[in-house]
Write an enzyme that holds these catalytic residues in place. Sequence first.
Site, PDB file in Angstrom:
ATOM      1  N   SER A 120       9.129  -8.408   1.053  1.00  0.00           N
ATOM      2  CA  SER A 120       7.920  -9.219   0.951  1.00  0.00           C
ATOM      3  C   SER A 120       7.058  -8.641  -0.155  1.00  0.00           C
ATOM      4  O   SER A 120       7.194  -7.464  -0.521  1.00  0.00           O
ATOM      5  CB  SER A 120       7.171  -9.175   2.289  1.00  0.00           C
ATOM      6  OG  SER A 120       5.859  -9.679   2.167  1.00  0.00           O
TER       7      SER A 120
ATOM      8  N   TYR B 187       3.156  -4.226  10.103  1.00  0.00           N
ATOM      9  CA  TYR B 187       4.159  -4.967   9.341  1.00  0.00           C
ATOM     10  C   TYR B 187       4.208  -4.471   7.891  1.00  0.00           C
ATOM     11  O   TYR B 187       5.290  -4.231   7.338  1.00  0.00           O
ATOM     12  CB  TYR B 187       3.831  -6.450   9.400  1.00  0.00           C
ATOM     13  CG  TYR B 187       4.821  -7.358   8.711  1.00  0.00           C
ATOM     14  CD1 TYR B 187       5.983  -7.748   9.357  1.00  0.00           C
ATOM     15  CD2 TYR B 187       4.577  -7.846   7.435  1.00  0.00           C
ATOM     16  CE1 TYR B 187       6.896  -8.597   8.738  1.00  0.00           C
ATOM     17  CE2 TYR B 187       5.476  -8.691   6.803  1.00  0.00           C
ATOM     18  CZ  TYR B 187       6.635  -9.071   7.459  1.00  0.00           C
ATOM     19  OH  TYR B 187       7.527  -9.906   6.839  1.00  0.00           O
TER      20      TYR B 187
ATOM     21  N   LYS C 214       7.337  -2.721   5.860  1.00  0.00           N
ATOM     22  CA  LYS C 214       7.896  -3.253   4.613  1.00  0.00           C
ATOM     23  C   LYS C 214       7.831  -2.226   3.489  1.00  0.00           C
ATOM     24  O   LYS C 214       8.751  -2.117   2.671  1.00  0.00           O
ATOM     25  CB  LYS C 214       7.163  -4.536   4.204  1.00  0.00           C
ATOM     26  CG  LYS C 214       7.456  -5.726   5.102  1.00  0.00           C
ATOM     27  CD  LYS C 214       8.927  -6.114   5.082  1.00  0.00           C
ATOM     28  CE  LYS C 214       9.205  -7.361   5.889  1.00  0.00           C
ATOM     29  NZ  LYS C 214      10.638  -7.704   5.935  1.00  0.00           N
TER      30      LYS C 214
END
Length: 350
Positions: A149, A162, A166
């Site tokens: 991402s 999150y 990542k």
Amino acid sequence: MVRAPWGPQAGKGRTVVVTGASGGVGRAAARAFAARGDRVALLARGREGLAAAADDVQRAGGEALVVSVDMADAQAVEDAAQKVADAFGRIDVWVNNAFAGVFAPFTDITPDEFRRVTEVTYLGYVFGTRAALRHMLPRNRGTIVQVGSALAYRGVPLQSAYCGAKHAIQGFNESLRCELLHSGSRVRTTMVQLPAVNTPQFEWVLNRMPGRARPVAPVYQPEVAARAIVHAAGHGRRREYWVGGSTAATLVANAVAPAFLDRYLARSGFDAQQEASAAGGNGGPGNLWSPADGPHGHDFGAHGRFDGEAMDGDPQEWVSRNRGRVGAGLLAAAGVGAAVTAGLRRRGHG
């Protein structure tokens, strides 16, 4: 287990493993691989979503194998990989995509919740990669695709667990890539950095904010991400793919002016990630501790609730897949320009 007519040693297509395959980007990617005639192993926890994903794969022309697994369980992931190898004979491509999330300020996330997000979203990739390598390294071939991402480079408010996961995947993948290059292995690993995507993710995250969770515009359809993942699986020498103009803009801006983005996101990031008209959190079942479709018997599919604004494509998607052509075109244009300039100079001196 759901199987189509041909057997595990058939020569048609590759054997592809997709984690988080029951919905969202994983579901769209599974369909895209199946459309090539690939055999697709679908790994996730949700039973309804997995069964529907298997139907999708078969309708698209692929062969489906369903394996229910929690990606945070290292031994379960190893066992799942062995089931795939036993059924299909080998593993050619492994796509790490599973996630969990909490949508809240860091101070409102409990230690157990933060740990769970990390175990699924980061360690799930580590365990998946280890299981894939166990089958790929002896054959000295295969490609591992890490679905990342823009948040692998640029953290945003309300998604600290999150974003942390990542970022960790990014560092882990770079380290592994160097090791594979050092050993001269033909096993490849690559990463696909995604923009905001219209998936059920925003129904699944545990939400402690007053508004309903939403992606930051612009939003792209999951099929855009799926096309990039399929392309990356076939071109694993490339270290990274950026999908969407917003991803490219974010990563470039963060490299040039990260402090500016800190202040910008502090002002806008809270409101941009919530629907002000939808009070009371997301109202969904969440997928942190159990699959979102578990007791509800509901298949969420690949798309979220943002079809009305989500885009089906973007020029950056084509540029990312065709970087070589773009570079050659720019060099050719530069050569033509230089020749024209030289000609004009000669005429001027004649």
